[in-house]
Design a protein around this motif. Structure first.
Motif, PDB file in Angstrom:
ATOM      1  N   ALA A 106     -19.117   2.627   4.864  1.00  0.00           N
ATOM      2  CA  ALA A 106     -19.026   4.073   4.660  1.00  0.00           C
ATOM      3  C   ALA A 106     -19.736   4.490   3.369  1.00  0.00           C
ATOM      4  CB  ALA A 106     -17.561   4.516   4.629  1.00  0.00           C
ATOM      5  N   ILE A 107     -19.543   3.725   2.315  1.00  0.00           N
ATOM      6  CA  ILE A 107     -20.201   4.015   1.040  1.00  0.00           C
ATOM      7  C   ILE A 107     -21.716   3.927   1.201  1.00  0.00           C
ATOM      8  CG2 ILE A 107     -20.575   3.174  -1.315  1.00  0.00           C
ATOM      9  CD1 ILE A 107     -17.567   2.319  -1.306  1.00  0.00           C
ATOM     10  N   ALA A 108     -22.184   2.899   1.884  1.00  0.00           N
ATOM     11  CA  ALA A 108     -23.622   2.742   2.120  1.00  0.00           C
ATOM     12  C   ALA A 108     -24.174   3.945   2.879  1.00  0.00           C
ATOM     13  CB  ALA A 108     -23.901   1.446   2.884  1.00  0.00           C
ATOM     14  N   GLY A 109     -23.431   4.428   3.859  1.00  0.00           N
ATOM     15  CA  GLY A 109     -23.867   5.596   4.618  1.00  0.00           C
ATOM     16  C   GLY A 109     -23.983   6.838   3.755  1.00  0.00           C
ATOM     17  N   VAL A 110     -22.983   7.077   2.915  1.00  0.00           N
ATOM     18  CA  VAL A 110     -22.995   8.244   2.033  1.00  0.00           C
ATOM     19  C   VAL A 110     -24.130   8.136   1.014  1.00  0.00           C
ATOM     20  CG1 VAL A 110     -21.705   9.458   0.219  1.00  0.00           C
ATOM     21  CG2 VAL A 110     -20.542   8.737   2.317  1.00  0.00           C
ATOM     22  N   LEU A 111     -24.371   6.929   0.516  1.00  0.00           N
ATOM     23  CA  LEU A 111     -25.413   6.727  -0.492  1.00  0.00           C
ATOM     24  C   LEU A 111     -26.797   6.498   0.120  1.00  0.00           C
ATOM     25  CD1 LEU A 111     -23.449   4.490  -3.045  1.00  0.00           C
ATOM     26  CD2 LEU A 111     -23.772   6.976  -3.076  1.00  0.00           C
ATOM     27  N   ALA A 112     -26.865   6.529   1.454  1.00  0.00           N
ATOM     28  CA  ALA A 112     -28.131   6.409   2.196  1.00  0.00           C
ATOM     29  C   ALA A 112     -28.908   5.143   1.865  1.00  0.00           C
ATOM     30  CB  ALA A 112     -28.993   7.654   1.968  1.00  0.00           C
ATOM     31  N   ILE A 113     -28.192   4.016   1.921  1.00  0.00           N
ATOM     32  CA  ILE A 113     -28.811   2.714   1.677  1.00  0.00           C
ATOM     33  C   ILE A 113     -28.202   1.697   2.637  1.00  0.00           C
ATOM     34  CG2 ILE A 113     -29.464   2.946  -0.762  1.00  0.00           C
ATOM     35  CD1 ILE A 113     -26.756   1.703  -1.449  1.00  0.00           C
ATOM     36  N   PRO A 114     -28.902   0.583   2.881  1.00  0.00           N
ATOM     37  CA  PRO A 114     -28.308  -0.458   3.713  1.00  0.00           C
ATOM     38  C   PRO A 114     -27.218  -1.208   2.935  1.00  0.00           C
ATOM     39  CG  PRO A 114     -30.474  -1.147   2.937  1.00  0.00           C
ATOM     40  CD  PRO A 114     -30.280   0.284   2.494  1.00  0.00           C
ATOM     41  N   VAL A 115     -26.252  -1.752   3.633  1.00  0.00           N
ATOM     42  CA  VAL A 115     -25.174  -2.511   2.991  1.00  0.00           C
ATOM     43  C   VAL A 115     -25.742  -3.666   2.159  1.00  0.00           C
ATOM     44  CG1 VAL A 115     -23.163  -3.981   3.429  1.00  0.00           C
ATOM     45  CG2 VAL A 115     -23.455  -1.867   4.726  1.00  0.00           C
ATOM     46  N   ALA A 116     -26.834  -4.245   2.593  1.00  0.00           N
ATOM     47  CA  ALA A 116     -27.445  -5.361   1.869  1.00  0.00           C
ATOM     48  C   ALA A 116     -27.810  -4.998   0.430  1.00  0.00           C
ATOM     49  CB  ALA A 116     -28.679  -5.855   2.612  1.00  0.00           C
ATOM     50  N   PHE A 117     -28.028  -3.722   0.159  1.00  0.00           N
ATOM     51  CA  PHE A 117     -28.359  -3.264  -1.195  1.00  0.00           C
ATOM     52  C   PHE A 117     -27.314  -3.736  -2.206  1.00  0.00           C
ATOM     53  CE2 PHE A 117     -27.469  -0.150  -4.543  1.00  0.00           C
ATOM     54  CZ  PHE A 117     -28.689  -0.054  -5.185  1.00  0.00           C
ATOM     55  N   PHE A 118     -26.068  -3.753  -1.805  1.00  0.00           N
ATOM     56  CA  PHE A 118     -24.984  -4.103  -2.718  1.00  0.00           C
ATOM     57  C   PHE A 118     -24.966  -5.580  -3.086  1.00  0.00           C
ATOM     58  CE2 PHE A 118     -23.296  -0.433  -0.266  1.00  0.00           C
ATOM     59  CZ  PHE A 118     -23.355   0.493  -1.289  1.00  0.00           C
ATOM     60  N   PHE A 119     -25.704  -6.401  -2.340  1.00  0.00           N
ATOM     61  CA  PHE A 119     -25.683  -7.846  -2.560  1.00  0.00           C
ATOM     62  C   PHE A 119     -27.010  -8.408  -3.036  1.00  0.00           C
ATOM     63  CE2 PHE A 119     -22.448  -6.762   0.530  1.00  0.00           C
ATOM     64  CZ  PHE A 119     -21.337  -7.357  -0.040  1.00  0.00           C
ATOM     65  N   GLN A 120     -28.002  -7.568  -3.228  1.00  0.00           N
ATOM     66  CA  GLN A 120     -29.318  -8.044  -3.637  1.00  0.00           C
ATOM     67  C   GLN A 120     -29.520  -7.901  -5.133  1.00  0.00           C
ATOM     68  OE1 GLN A 120     -31.854  -5.651  -1.155  1.00  0.00           O
ATOM     69  NE2 GLN A 120     -31.985  -7.250   0.386  1.00  0.00           N
ATOM     70  N   GLN A 121     -30.067  -8.961  -5.722  1.00  0.00           N
ATOM     71  CA  GLN A 121     -30.422  -8.905  -7.129  1.00  0.00           C
ATOM     72  C   GLN A 121     -31.874  -8.458  -7.268  1.00  0.00           C
ATOM     73  OE1 GLN A 121     -29.141 -12.887  -8.050  1.00  0.00           O
ATOM     74  NE2 GLN A 121     -27.396 -12.088  -9.174  1.00  0.00           N
ATOM     75  N   ASP A 122     -32.697  -8.768  -6.328  1.00  0.00           N
ATOM     76  CA  ASP A 122     -34.033  -8.209  -6.206  1.00  0.00           C
ATOM     77  C   ASP A 122     -34.364  -8.204  -4.729  1.00  0.00           C
ATOM     78  OD1 ASP A 122     -35.298 -10.641  -5.366  1.00  0.00           O
ATOM     79  OD2 ASP A 122     -35.643 -11.226  -7.431  1.00  0.00           O
ATOM     80  N   SER A 123     -35.524  -7.730  -4.382  1.00  0.00           N
ATOM     81  CA  SER A 123     -35.826  -7.523  -2.968  1.00  0.00           C
ATOM     82  C   SER A 123     -35.986  -8.810  -2.170  1.00  0.00           C
ATOM     83  CB  SER A 123     -37.097  -6.682  -2.828  1.00  0.00           C
ATOM     84  OG  SER A 123     -38.193  -7.363  -3.429  1.00  0.00           O
ATOM     85  N   SER A 124     -36.055  -9.962  -2.844  1.00  0.00           N
ATOM     86  CA  SER A 124     -36.295 -11.197  -2.101  1.00  0.00           C
ATOM     87  C   SER A 124     -35.117 -12.161  -2.072  1.00  0.00           C
ATOM     88  CB  SER A 124     -37.506 -11.926  -2.696  1.00  0.00           C
ATOM     89  OG  SER A 124     -37.214 -12.328  -4.023  1.00  0.00           O
ATOM     90  N   GLN A 125     -34.049 -11.888  -2.823  1.00  0.00           N
ATOM     91  CA  GLN A 125     -32.957 -12.849  -2.908  1.00  0.00           C
ATOM     92  C   GLN A 125     -31.602 -12.212  -2.637  1.00  0.00           C
ATOM     93  OE1 GLN A 125     -33.275 -14.284  -6.905  1.00  0.00           O
ATOM     94  NE2 GLN A 125     -34.684 -15.899  -6.344  1.00  0.00           N
TER      95      GLN A 125
END
Length: 152
Positions: free
Chosen positions: A59-78
Motif C-alpha cells: 500500500a505504501i509503495a502504491g501511494v508513493l508510486a514506486i515498486p516494492v523492490a525500491f525499499f530493499f535496493q541499495q542501488d539499482s543493481s543489488q
C-alpha cells in the motif's frame, strides 16, 4: 528494562519510506491517511521501531508510486544486504542526511541524470572531493588546494 533496538533491515526500509515520502513533498499525516493508519504509526515505520507488513508495504509503495523492490535496493543493481549498513546510528545519520534539504536536493538532481557515464563521473567527483577534505597525515593543505566552488 532496556529499549528495543530496531532490526537494521526494518530501519533501512523505514528510511527508504521516509526518503521517498520527502522527495514527493508528502507529510506523514497524508501518507498515514492514504494507507489507513495514524501519523504516529508512520513515524514508527520510518524509524524501524515497528515492522511494516507485506500488505502495508504494498500500500505504501502504491501511494508513493514506486515498486516494492525500491525499499530493499541499495542501488539499482543489488538487493538489500546488511553488510556495510553498520549500526542503527549509522542508518540514522544516513537517513538524516537523505532527508535534509541538501540531501534531498542532491538526490533529486542526481536522479535527473539519465546517462550512466555522467552519473559515474559525478560519483567519482564527489568521492574525490570527500577524500580531498579528509586530513592527511603530515600534509597541511591550503584552502585553495582542496576547495571547489560550484555555482548554479
Amino acid at each position: 528494562m532496556s529499549a528495543k533496538v530496531p532490526n537494521p533491515i526494518d530501519a533501512y526500509v523505514g528510511s527508504r519510506v521516509r526518503t521517498r515520502r520527502l522527495m514527493l513533498g508528502m507529510s506523514q499525516e497524508r501518507l498515514a491517511e492514504q494507507i489507513g493508519v495514524t501519523f504516529q504509526q508512520v513515524q514508527k515505520y520510518e524509524k524501524g521501531t515497528n515492522r511494516i507488513g507485506a500488505s502495508r508495504l504494498q500500500a505504501i509503495a502504491g501511494v508513493l508510486a514506486i515498486p516494492v523492490a525500491f525499499f530493499f535496493q541499495q542501488d539499482s543493481s543489488q538487493p538489500l544486504n546488511t553488510d556495510g549498513l553498520g549500526t542503527i546510528n549509522g542508518l540514522e545519520d544516513l537517513s538524516e542526511f537523505l532527508t535534509s534539504k541538501e540531501g534531498l536536493n542532491l538526490n533529486k538532481a542526481f536522479m535527473k541524470i539519465t546517462d550512466p557515464g555522467i552519473r559515474q563521473s559525478v560519483l567519482t567527483l564527489v568521492k574525490s572531493l570527500a577524500n580531498a577534505s579528509e586530513p592527511q597525515s603530515g600534509h597541511v593543505g591550503r584552502a585553495s588546494d582542496t576547495s571547489i566552488s560550484l555555482h548554479s
